[in-house]
Structures are given as C-alpha cells and as structure tokens.
Scaffold this motif. Structure first.
Motif: not given
Length: 109
Positions: A1-17
C-alpha cells in the motif's frame, strides 16, 4: 500500500479547454441568446395582438367624436384596405373607386 497524495487539481479538467468544449460553450451561448430573442419577439407579438383585440372590441371614448360617431383616426384605420375588381377587358385588378383606363378601346373605365 502506497501513501501517495493526490494531485491538487485535475489538469485535464482545469487546463486549457479543448476545441470541443469551446464549440459546445459557443453553441450553448448562441442557443440562450436566440432563445431570449424568440421570447421577446413572441411577447411583443402577443402585446400587439392584445392591443388590436382591444381596439376591435368596440369604439372607446377616444374614438367617438362629438356627435357619437367615429373619429377621423378610427375612420382612417378602416380605410387601409380597398375593394378591388377585375377589369373586364384586360383582367387586371384595379381599385373600385380609383379605376383608370387601361388603354384598350373596350375598357369601361
């Protein structure tokens, strides 16, 4: 089990449309714009019909003259249409009261 923190935002959703998202947004904005124009046009048409019905419902006090007859503005409104009749010689339709000769020898006007 790895304890990785999720990314602060989803770049696909909030990036360049993407172009698809921009086209969809433009289509939605256009639909709303033309929807408001249609509603405004229908509202204006409904008001004009109500005004016309109110005017045809009978002569109002402003339409009556001193002797109880219709005023000039009401009489003018009734004269907007003219009766037409066909010329017996050429078949062209002419106004009944303002008929002129069509130039033929057998023209009755």
């Amino acid at each position: 089990m790895t304890l990785r923190r999720p990314a602060p935002y989803n770049p696909g959703m909030f990036g360049l449309p993407s172009i698809q998202k921009l086209l969809l947004l433009a289509a939605i904005v256009a639909a709303v714009w033309y929807g408001f124009k249609l509603v405004g046009r229908l509202s204006a048409q409904r008001k004009a019909e109500q005004k016309l019905r109110a005017g045809q419902g009978g002569a109002s006090a402003s339409d009556l003259g001193r002797d109880g007859g219709r005023s000039r503005s009401a009489a003018r409104a009734e004269l907007k249409t003219e009766e037409m009749e066909a010329c017996p010689s050429c078949g062209a339709y002419v106004a009944s009261g303002k008929a002129r000769s069509c130039g033929r020898a057998d023209c009755p006007y």
